[in-house]
Write a protein that holds these residues in place. Sequence first.
Motif, short mmCIF file in Angstrom:
data_model
loop_
_atom_site.label_atom_id
_atom_site.label_comp_id
_atom_site.label_asym_id
_atom_site.label_seq_id
_atom_site.Cartn_x
_atom_site.Cartn_y
_atom_site.Cartn_z
N MET A 21 0.84 -1.19 0.00
CA MET A 21 0.00 0.00 0.00
C MET A 21 0.88 1.25 0.00
SD MET A 21 -3.23 -0.61 2.60
CE MET A 21 -2.34 -1.36 3.95
N ASN A 22 0.41 2.26 -0.70
CA ASN A 22 1.13 3.54 -0.66
C ASN A 22 0.63 4.35 0.55
OD1 ASN A 22 -1.24 5.01 -1.35
ND2 ASN A 22 -0.81 4.79 -3.54
N THR A 23 1.22 5.52 0.76
CA THR A 23 0.91 6.32 1.95
C THR A 23 -0.57 6.71 1.99
OG1 THR A 23 3.18 7.16 1.98
CG2 THR A 23 1.54 8.40 3.24
N GLN A 24 -1.13 7.10 0.87
CA GLN A 24 -2.55 7.48 0.83
C GLN A 24 -3.43 6.30 1.22
OE1 GLN A 24 -3.96 10.78 -0.20
NE2 GLN A 24 -5.50 9.78 1.08
N GLU A 25 -3.12 5.12 0.72
CA GLU A 25 -3.92 3.94 1.05
C GLU A 25 -3.81 3.58 2.53
OE1 GLU A 25 -3.71 1.67 -3.28
OE2 GLU A 25 -2.01 1.51 -1.89
N VAL A 26 -2.61 3.66 3.08
CA VAL A 26 -2.43 3.39 4.52
C VAL A 26 -3.22 4.42 5.33
CG1 VAL A 26 -0.76 3.35 6.43
CG2 VAL A 26 -0.19 2.26 4.25
N ALA A 27 -3.12 5.69 4.95
CA ALA A 27 -3.83 6.76 5.65
C ALA A 27 -5.34 6.52 5.62
CB ALA A 27 -3.49 8.11 5.03
N ASN A 28 -5.87 6.21 4.45
CA ASN A 28 -7.31 5.97 4.33
C ASN A 28 -7.75 4.78 5.18
OD1 ASN A 28 -7.45 8.08 2.50
ND2 ASN A 28 -7.49 6.75 0.71
N LYS A 29 -6.95 3.73 5.18
CA LYS A 29 -7.28 2.53 5.96
C LYS A 29 -7.24 2.82 7.46
CE LYS A 29 -8.27 -1.88 5.90
NZ LYS A 29 -9.58 -2.34 5.50
N LEU A 30 -6.23 3.58 7.91
CA LEU A 30 -6.15 3.94 9.32
C LEU A 30 -7.39 4.73 9.74
CD1 LEU A 30 -4.34 3.98 11.96
CD2 LEU A 30 -3.87 6.32 11.28
N VAL A 31 -7.76 5.72 8.95
CA VAL A 31 -8.94 6.53 9.26
C VAL A 31 -10.18 5.64 9.32
CG1 VAL A 31 -10.47 8.32 8.35
CG2 VAL A 31 -8.00 8.70 8.43
N GLU A 32 -10.31 4.73 8.37
CA GLU A 32 -11.45 3.81 8.36
C GLU A 32 -11.50 2.98 9.66
OE1 GLU A 32 -12.68 -0.24 5.95
OE2 GLU A 32 -11.64 1.34 4.83
N PHE A 33 -10.38 2.39 10.04
CA PHE A 33 -10.33 1.61 11.28
C PHE A 33 -10.70 2.48 12.48
CE2 PHE A 33 -7.21 -1.62 9.42
CZ PHE A 33 -8.05 -2.72 9.60
N CYS A 34 -10.12 3.67 12.58
CA CYS A 34 -10.37 4.54 13.74
C CYS A 34 -11.83 4.96 13.81
CB CYS A 34 -9.45 5.75 13.70
SG CYS A 34 -7.70 5.35 14.01
N ARG A 35 -12.42 5.29 12.68
CA ARG A 35 -13.83 5.70 12.68
C ARG A 35 -14.74 4.56 13.09
NH1 ARG A 35 -13.78 9.41 7.16
NH2 ARG A 35 -12.86 11.25 8.16
N GLU A 36 -14.30 3.34 12.88
CA GLU A 36 -15.07 2.17 13.30
C GLU A 36 -14.73 1.71 14.71
OE1 GLU A 36 -14.27 -0.74 10.28
OE2 GLU A 36 -15.45 0.32 8.77
N GLY A 37 -13.81 2.42 15.38
CA GLY A 37 -13.40 2.05 16.73
C GLY A 37 -12.52 0.81 16.77
N LYS A 38 -11.84 0.52 15.68
CA LYS A 38 -11.01 -0.68 15.57
C LYS A 38 -9.51 -0.31 15.58
CE LYS A 38 -14.51 -3.21 12.96
NZ LYS A 38 -14.83 -3.87 11.69
N ASN A 39 -9.12 0.44 16.60
CA ASN A 39 -7.73 0.91 16.68
C ASN A 39 -6.73 -0.23 16.81
OD1 ASN A 39 -9.60 3.04 17.31
ND2 ASN A 39 -7.87 4.26 17.97
N LEU A 40 -7.07 -1.25 17.56
CA LEU A 40 -6.15 -2.39 17.71
C LEU A 40 -6.00 -3.15 16.40
CD1 LEU A 40 -7.11 -3.62 21.28
CD2 LEU A 40 -5.19 -2.17 20.61
N ASP A 41 -7.07 -3.26 15.63
CA ASP A 41 -6.98 -3.89 14.31
C ASP A 41 -6.07 -3.07 13.39
OD1 ASP A 41 -8.71 -5.94 15.08
OD2 ASP A 41 -10.48 -4.92 14.28
N ALA A 42 -6.15 -1.74 13.52
CA ALA A 42 -5.29 -0.87 12.71
C ALA A 42 -3.83 -1.13 13.01
CB ALA A 42 -5.63 0.60 12.98
#
Length: 121
Positions: free
Chosen positions: A1-22
């Motif tokens: 994954m590139n930086t944008q993809e990692v960033a988008n995925k992190l935001v998605e996890f955090c918005r879902e409350g899945k910080n440990l999965d991130a």
Amino acid sequence: MNTQEVANKLVEFCREGKNLDAIDELYADDVVSHEPKGSHMELSEGKEAAIAKNQQWYDMVEEVHSGQVSDPIVSGNFFSVTMDMDVTYKGQGRSMMSEVCVYEVKEGKIVTETFFYSLPQ
């Protein structure tokens, strides 16, 4: 994954409350985490330490009333987001927290994270 993809995925996890999965999916094994001077864990190193730090935070929380994560701003191998939380801590009461989070990505994994926020008085 590139930086944008990692960033988008992190935001998605955090918005879902899945910080440990991130952390499990997106962090390098040797990730370095920086918190503000005077915080309970100013520096932690390694994925296991990042998980433990997050788990310790969850253990201190009685209730999360709300939380927002901004869309990421990406520049080269870095990205940042803002996070705002309304939380009741066990034995400490309700508190609002706002922070700026800056991440560095190498080879598709987060290798550093640095958090900027004011410590409660």
